[in-house]
Design an enzyme around this catalytic site. Sequence first.
Site, PDB file in Angstrom:
ATOM      1  N   TYR A 133       0.844  -1.201   0.000  1.00  0.00           N
ATOM      2  CA  TYR A 133       0.000   0.000   0.000  1.00  0.00           C
ATOM      3  C   TYR A 133       0.878   1.250   0.000  1.00  0.00           C
ATOM      4  O   TYR A 133       1.572   1.538   0.965  1.00  0.00           O
ATOM      5  CB  TYR A 133      -0.888  -0.014   1.244  1.00  0.00           C
ATOM      6  N   LYS A 158      -1.163  -1.153  -4.229  1.00  0.00           N
ATOM      7  CA  LYS A 158      -2.353  -0.336  -4.003  1.00  0.00           C
ATOM      8  C   LYS A 158      -1.927   1.111  -3.790  1.00  0.00           C
ATOM      9  O   LYS A 158      -1.075   1.388  -2.946  1.00  0.00           O
ATOM     10  CB  LYS A 158      -3.119  -0.855  -2.788  1.00  0.00           C
TER      11      LYS A 158
END
Length: 300
Positions: A133, A158
């Site tokens: 992320y 992400k």
Amino acid sequence: MQLDGVLFFPVTPFDPTGAIAEDVLAEHVKHGVSAGPGAVFVACGTGEFHALGVEEFERAVAVAVEATAGRVPVFAGAGGPLPIAKDFARAAARAGADGLLLMPPYLVTNPAKGLVRYVTDVAAATGLPVIVYQRNNAVFTPDTAVEVASLPTVIGFKDGLGDIDQLQRIVLAVRARVDKPFQFFNGLPTAELTVPAYRGIGVDLYSSAVFAFAPEISLGFYQAVQDDDTALVRRYLGEFFVPLVELRDRVPGYAVALIKAAVKLGGLNAGGVRPPLVDPTPEHVEELERIIAVGRALAA
């Protein structure tokens, strides 16, 4: 592991004593899974990962895994200081998670090369697939994104930064230089608002906090996007998502607190948020209820 569809990020319910309400969490996950998401991401951002101890995190993941019953993959959060991130990764593995969403380390200024070491060390703690992320202080360059994408268990990236130019460079670099299946995700809060922009650079997957309280709205928007129904997409954005984002932006932490309040409006007693977050004011909850009604009318 290739994901598809809308990704479900459940809240973590708390009982009146402040403990995790496991029965409520199980009901929440079962209801969400029955609506047909592509995966469950438990105890992540929407699930107040930042406020959970390792033992209760492990219980939350175990409850979600049992409630999901193998119908879709279950990913669990990990992050923070390196030793703690490893502890959470191991706890997720013990609880039966199918993968990890690796969030940023502790809030220090992180050189990109240091982030590669961080991801490498946490990924080595288990054999679970990892989605990295990018957000806040965890910002990668195209070269370091290629390095982490090349790790055997890293399967996705992400983005919660929102820098389209930077992400486009990362997408192109990884797809040119990493020889394995790899997926990119739009991870901005209330990601639907930026879905058209991310799709323009080839990033179709996104996390949906709205799915946690109104799967029919989330899936209705997703279907409009899949059908290239531009007029309906614009209605969803203008009439539902923009007002929701404007309400969300009024108070720090509302990206989580509003979702939990909306779950409660739907009849599930999820409790309040843990400090340092605050619950929405009654006036904001009333406004939230009106916004949700508009979204449900669109979905109908």
